[in-house]
Every structure is written in structure tokens, then in C-alpha cells.
Design a protein around this motif. Structure first.
Motif, PDB file in Angstrom:
ATOM      1  N   ARG A 125       0.836  -1.218   0.000  1.00  0.00           N
ATOM      2  CA  ARG A 125       0.000   0.000   0.000  1.00  0.00           C
ATOM      3  C   ARG A 125       0.865   1.261   0.000  1.00  0.00           C
ATOM      4  O   ARG A 125       0.562   2.242  -0.674  1.00  0.00           O
ATOM      5  CB  ARG A 125      -0.920  -0.009   1.216  1.00  0.00           C
ATOM      6  CG  ARG A 125      -2.102  -0.980   1.082  1.00  0.00           C
ATOM      7  CD  ARG A 125      -3.174  -0.656   2.123  1.00  0.00           C
ATOM      8  NE  ARG A 125      -2.643  -0.754   3.474  1.00  0.00           N
ATOM      9  CZ  ARG A 125      -2.641  -1.881   4.198  1.00  0.00           C
ATOM     10  NH1 ARG A 125      -3.108  -3.008   3.678  1.00  0.00           N
ATOM     11  NH2 ARG A 125      -2.171  -1.869   5.434  1.00  0.00           N
ATOM     12  N   ARG A 126       1.965   1.232   0.768  1.00  0.00           N
ATOM     13  CA  ARG A 126       2.865   2.391   0.813  1.00  0.00           C
ATOM     14  C   ARG A 126       3.529   2.652  -0.543  1.00  0.00           C
ATOM     15  O   ARG A 126       3.665   3.801  -0.980  1.00  0.00           O
ATOM     16  CB  ARG A 126       3.926   2.172   1.888  1.00  0.00           C
ATOM     17  CG  ARG A 126       3.402   2.280   3.305  1.00  0.00           C
ATOM     18  CD  ARG A 126       4.531   2.143   4.305  1.00  0.00           C
ATOM     19  NE  ARG A 126       4.052   2.282   5.671  1.00  0.00           N
ATOM     20  CZ  ARG A 126       4.832   2.199   6.733  1.00  0.00           C
ATOM     21  NH1 ARG A 126       6.138   1.977   6.586  1.00  0.00           N
ATOM     22  NH2 ARG A 126       4.312   2.336   7.957  1.00  0.00           N
ATOM     23  N   MET A 127       3.945   1.583  -1.180  1.00  0.00           N
ATOM     24  CA  MET A 127       4.572   1.740  -2.506  1.00  0.00           C
ATOM     25  C   MET A 127       3.580   2.297  -3.521  1.00  0.00           C
ATOM     26  O   MET A 127       3.932   3.136  -4.354  1.00  0.00           O
ATOM     27  CB  MET A 127       5.118   0.381  -2.976  1.00  0.00           C
ATOM     28  CG  MET A 127       6.329  -0.108  -2.187  1.00  0.00           C
ATOM     29  SD  MET A 127       6.956  -1.680  -2.807  1.00  0.00           S
ATOM     30  CE  MET A 127       7.498  -1.195  -4.437  1.00  0.00           C
ATOM     31  N   MET A 128       2.343   1.829  -3.450  1.00  0.00           N
ATOM     32  CA  MET A 128       1.321   2.352  -4.353  1.00  0.00           C
ATOM     33  C   MET A 128       1.064   3.839  -4.104  1.00  0.00           C
ATOM     34  O   MET A 128       0.885   4.624  -5.040  1.00  0.00           O
ATOM     35  CB  MET A 128       0.026   1.560  -4.175  1.00  0.00           C
ATOM     36  CG  MET A 128       0.102   0.115  -4.663  1.00  0.00           C
ATOM     37  SD  MET A 128       0.413   0.026  -6.460  1.00  0.00           S
ATOM     38  CE  MET A 128      -1.105   0.730  -7.071  1.00  0.00           C
ATOM     39  N   GLN A 129       1.055   4.224  -2.816  1.00  0.00           N
ATOM     40  CA  GLN A 129       0.862   5.633  -2.476  1.00  0.00           C
ATOM     41  C   GLN A 129       2.004   6.497  -3.031  1.00  0.00           C
ATOM     42  O   GLN A 129       1.790   7.595  -3.532  1.00  0.00           O
ATOM     43  CB  GLN A 129       0.753   5.792  -0.959  1.00  0.00           C
ATOM     44  CG  GLN A 129      -0.527   5.246  -0.376  1.00  0.00           C
ATOM     45  CD  GLN A 129      -0.549   5.332   1.147  1.00  0.00           C
ATOM     46  OE1 GLN A 129       0.451   5.731   1.768  1.00  0.00           O
ATOM     47  NE2 GLN A 129      -1.668   4.943   1.747  1.00  0.00           N
ATOM     48  N   MET A 130       3.235   5.947  -2.906  1.00  0.00           N
ATOM     49  CA  MET A 130       4.394   6.689  -3.420  1.00  0.00           C
ATOM     50  C   MET A 130       4.334   6.831  -4.943  1.00  0.00           C
ATOM     51  O   MET A 130       4.651   7.878  -5.508  1.00  0.00           O
ATOM     52  CB  MET A 130       5.690   5.960  -3.005  1.00  0.00           C
ATOM     53  CG  MET A 130       5.985   6.031  -1.517  1.00  0.00           C
ATOM     54  SD  MET A 130       7.478   5.121  -1.069  1.00  0.00           S
ATOM     55  CE  MET A 130       8.699   6.014  -2.006  1.00  0.00           C
ATOM     56  N   LEU A 131       3.913   5.757  -5.614  1.00  0.00           N
ATOM     57  CA  LEU A 131       3.798   5.810  -7.071  1.00  0.00           C
ATOM     58  C   LEU A 131       2.739   6.818  -7.503  1.00  0.00           C
ATOM     59  O   LEU A 131       2.928   7.582  -8.452  1.00  0.00           O
ATOM     60  CB  LEU A 131       3.464   4.417  -7.619  1.00  0.00           C
ATOM     61  CG  LEU A 131       4.597   3.385  -7.560  1.00  0.00           C
ATOM     62  CD1 LEU A 131       4.082   2.013  -7.995  1.00  0.00           C
ATOM     63  CD2 LEU A 131       5.760   3.826  -8.444  1.00  0.00           C
ATOM     64  N   VAL A 132       1.606   6.818  -6.806  1.00  0.00           N
ATOM     65  CA  VAL A 132       0.536   7.773  -7.130  1.00  0.00           C
ATOM     66  C   VAL A 132       1.017   9.196  -6.891  1.00  0.00           C
ATOM     67  O   VAL A 132       0.788  10.114  -7.696  1.00  0.00           O
ATOM     68  CB  VAL A 132      -0.723   7.466  -6.289  1.00  0.00           C
ATOM     69  CG1 VAL A 132      -1.757   8.593  -6.462  1.00  0.00           C
ATOM     70  CG2 VAL A 132      -1.324   6.133  -6.707  1.00  0.00           C
ATOM     71  N   THR A 133       1.703   9.397  -5.764  1.00  0.00           N
ATOM     72  CA  THR A 133       2.222  10.743  -5.457  1.00  0.00           C
ATOM     73  C   THR A 133       3.248  11.176  -6.501  1.00  0.00           C
ATOM     74  O   THR A 133       3.258  12.325  -6.966  1.00  0.00           O
ATOM     75  CB  THR A 133       2.876  10.752  -4.065  1.00  0.00           C
ATOM     76  OG1 THR A 133       1.925  10.325  -3.101  1.00  0.00           O
ATOM     77  CG2 THR A 133       3.370  12.148  -3.718  1.00  0.00           C
ATOM     78  N   GLY A 134       4.161  10.250  -6.901  1.00  0.00           N
ATOM     79  CA  GLY A 134       5.170  10.570  -7.906  1.00  0.00           C
ATOM     80  C   GLY A 134       4.547  10.878  -9.254  1.00  0.00           C
ATOM     81  O   GLY A 134       4.971  11.823  -9.945  1.00  0.00           O
TER      82      GLY A 134
END
Length: 422
Positions: free
Chosen positions: A16-25
Motif C-alpha cells: 500500500r505504501r509503494m502504491m501511495q508513493m507511485l501515485v504521489t510521484g
């Protein structure tokens, strides 16, 4: 006994954290690209706005000024067959349209590599001029090129502070034309030497030369960048223009003053100050003068200043308008009349009407003295005297026609005012 600690990884939480980072990026990347496009468009809009506001020609007039009249004829010819241009080379070619659009958007002439650097290197664009009307003989939209001596002092002398040079009043006897240049009545425009067109004695045209020593390589028999001569120079062309006008029934005065010998402490940079005094003295001596022409020759090579019409070579012309004169639009309107006549009767001779500011020239050219005044560049350094004479004869015919048409328009009004006075 040492205790070993093991940490478990929560895979779903890490995912979930990696997905959040990808969305933010991805959001950041999208915002960055949008911001970049915004500032690019803002910069382009600012440049366009600045160019429109600083250009002497705005709106549709500025667009139409940079397009040859034959361009519009070809556009009309698409719908009306008999209106098609007779030129073998199409005006609406991909190359010409592409060059025009590229120059309009970037202010860089693809036919002139120097224009790519002229806005970045000080002094390189000092001779740039603004096209007001482009002739069919100037498909590359190349402007006039002036000679300028960077070593000369800055022009800070006011015209009223200069002594007035003596004005040369033309003698009754027609000066002899130099040898090897045939003089025939058939060479004088279309009218020839009509005895019915007798000069009335009224002098309405004044011809002078701010750079009176401008000459040509073929005439001097040498090849230099800026040919100059005290005797074989542009004053011969001005003399020819005045004599032809006289033969066509239009009174003309011509000044061949050599400022280098008549002016104390002569400086080339003061040329237009000297000639201004000449024009003002001529106006004071003869109140009937209406038209004032400062005749020069351009500094470009033969391939850019020559056109062949009916098997004969003619020196091409530029009409220069000084935007330092606040009423320059009146002068432009007058020059455009002659330009339009050339486009109609002798297409290819005129390279157009060009405007110059004080940033790339004198900027005024004594044109504030009269709305019927402009500077004419006839030919270039490699043209012959005969070619320049042919063009002077053509100009004389069209100037005479313009004067007669103006007289016809003004005559009825004078008659009505006279009737009211009675």
C-alpha cells in the motif's frame, strides 16, 4: 545467552505504501509537466505580445504587409481561374509558405542565417528593418543593408545647429550622360519624350542625396565592400531622375552637394543632418515643392538587387520609411502608392516598403519635413549605371503619374473654393 530478534514484514502494508508513493510521484510528474507547459505558453504569449506592441505594423495590416500582392492573387485564383498569376513559379509553394510562417512565428528568416544570431549579438542586427509592404521581387523577405562605420561618433548634433549647405539649382542645359550609357527616348518609362508634356516652370519635386558618394563596383572598375567616388556616384542617378521628370512635364530640382568637401569638420555620421539643412533651404527657396526623395544605393550584392524584365536588367528598389517621424504612416501611404504602381506595371523592380527606427538607422530620414517624402535605395554595389538609369526612368514615369492624378483630384476643390471666394 544472546537473544535473537526477528522482525516480520507486513507485505500488504508495504504494498500500500509503494502504491501511495507511485501515485504521489505520478501526480508530481503530471504537475511538473503542466507547470512547464504553462510557463512555456506564458513566455511565448509574452514574446508575441511584445512583438505586436513594438512592431510598427499591428493586427491584420502587419500580416498583410509581409505578404506579396501576388500571394493574394493566387489565393483568389484558386476560386476564379482567370485571376491566376502568370508567373511560372507558384507563389503558394510549400517552401515559401513554410518560410513565411517560420519567420512570422520566430522573427528568424530561414533564408538569412544572420537573423538567427542578430537578436543575441549586439550590433549584428543594427541594419534590421521592418517590412511594411513586400514586393514580388523579394520572395526571401530580405531587407535593405546599410553601410555603417562603428568608429564614427554618436550623432548628437541638432539639425538647427548645423550650417545650411548650398542647394544646387539645376542648369537649363541638360548635363551630358557618361559614356557607354545609351540614352534613348524609348528607355524613358512608357511615355517617351512627349513634346506635349512641356515643363510649366513649376518645381514640385526635390531630389537629393544624404550619402552622395555611394558608387558601384562596375562603374569604378574594382571590387570593394563599399565603393565610393567623388564624381561617379549616386548623384548621377538622381540627376537622371530629375531630367526624366522634366521631360515628362514635371518640374524637378536636384541637389548633388558633396558634403565631404562643403562641410567643415565633415563626419559621415552627420549625413542626414547635413541633408536636412539642404532640404529646408530648398523649401525656403521654392514654396511649390511637394515631393522629396533621398536617393541611395543599397550595400547588397547583385543577385539581391537585380531583376530582368523583358530581356533587360533593372536595379531593384527599396522604399525606406523612418519611424522616428511620428507621422510616418502618411509617408508610408505615399510610398505604397509608388510601390503598388511598380507591382502592377513592372513587377519585380520593387523589393517593398521597409520601416526603420532609430535603433537600426537614422530613424527619421528628414521625412518629418513632408508627408510626401521617403528614401529610395536604387540597386546595390554591383549594379551598373545603365541598370540604375532604367529604374530611375520607370520611377520618374510613376511619380509623374502620381503627381498628375493628385492635381486632377485637387483641381475641382480649388475651383469650388475660388467660386465661394467670389
Amino acid at each position: 545467552m544472546k537473544t535473537t530478534t526477528f522482525q516480520t514484514i507486513h507485505i500488504p502494508k508495504l504494498k500500500r505504501r509503494m502504491m501511495q508513493m507511485l501515485v504521489t510521484g505520478r501526480t508530481f510528474a503530471v504537475l511538473t509537466i503542466c507547470s512547464m507547459l504553462f510557463f512555456i505558453l506564458l513566455g511565448l504569449g509574452t514574446m508575441l505580445h511584445k512583438q505586436v506592441n513594438t512592431s510598427p505594423t499591428t493586427s491584420m495590416k502587419g500580416f498583410a504587409a509581409a505578404v506579396s500582392s501576388h500571394f493574394f492573387l493566387d489565393m483568389i485564383g484558386m476560386e476564379i481561374p482567370h485571376m491566376k498569376s502568370t508567373s511560372e513559379e507558384p507563389i503558394l509553394s510549400k517552401q515559401k509558405i513554410g518560410a513565411f510562417l517560420f519567420q512570422m512565428l520566430t522573427n528568424v528568416n530561414p533564408m538569412d542565417p544572420k537573423s538567427m544570431l542578430s537578436h543575441e549579438m549586439p550590433g549584428l542586427g543594427r541594419d534590421d528593418a521592418v517590412p511594411l509592404r513586400i514586393g514580388v521581387g523579394n520572395d526571401t523577405m530580405t531587407g535593405p543593408e546599410d553601410y555603417h562605420d562603428a568608429a564614427l561618433p554618436k550623432d548628437e548634433v541638432h539639425p538647427n545647429d548645423l550650417p545650411a549647405p548650398t542647394v544646387d539649382i539645376p542648369k537649363k542645359d541638360v548635363p551630358a550622360i557618361p559614356e557607354k550609357v545609351p540614352v534613348k527616348d524609348t528607355d524613358i518609362g512608357k511615355a517617351g519624350n512627349d513634346p506635349k508634356q512641356a515643363v510649366t516652370g513649376k518645381k514640385v519635386v526635390f531630389i537629393y542625396h544624404s550619402h552622395n558618394r555611394e558608387s558601384w563596383n562596375p562603374v569604378l572598375g574594382e571590387t570593394v565592400k563599399e565603393p565610393s567616388s567623388a564624381k561617379k556616384n549616386i548623384t548621377l542617378v538622381g540627376e537622371r531622375l530629375a531630367n526624366t521628370l522634366e521631360k515628362l512635364g514635371v518640374g524637378a530640382m536636384h541637389s548633388s552637394t558633396d558634403y565631404m568637401t562643403t562641410m567643415k569638420s565633415y563626419s559621415w555620421n552627420y549625413s542626414y543632418k547635413y541633408s536636412r539643412a539642404t532640404v529646408k533651404e530648398a523649401m525656403a527657396q521654392n514654396q511649390e515643392l511637394q515631393y522629396f526623395f533621398d536617393i541611395h544605393r543599397d550595400s547588397q550584392k547583385r543577385e539581391k538587387t537585380t531583376v530582368k524584365i523583358n530581356g533587360k536588367d533593372y536595379a531593384q528598389v527599396f522604399f525606406i520609411i523612418g519611424h522616428g517621424n511620428k507621422n510616418w504612416r502618411q509617408n508610408e501611404a505615399f510610398a505604397s502608392k509608388i510601390h503598388d504602381k511598380l507591382e502592377k506595371d513592372y513587377p519585380g523592380i520593387s523589393r517593398g516598403v521597409w520601416g526603420k527606427t532609430s535603433a537600426n538607422g537614422n530613424g527619421e530620414y528628414n521625412q518629418s519635413l513632408s508627408p510626401n517624402s521617403f528614401l529610395i535605395e536604387i540597386g546595390g554595389v554591383d549594379n551598373t549605371l545603365e541598370e540604375s538609369y532604367r529604374t530611375a526612368d520607370v520611377l520618374a514615369q510613376l511619380i509623374a503619374d502620381t503627381y498628375r492624378n493628385a492635381e486632377k483630384v485637387n483641381a475641382p476643390a480649388s475651383g469650388r473654393s475660388g467660386a465661394k471666394a467670389k
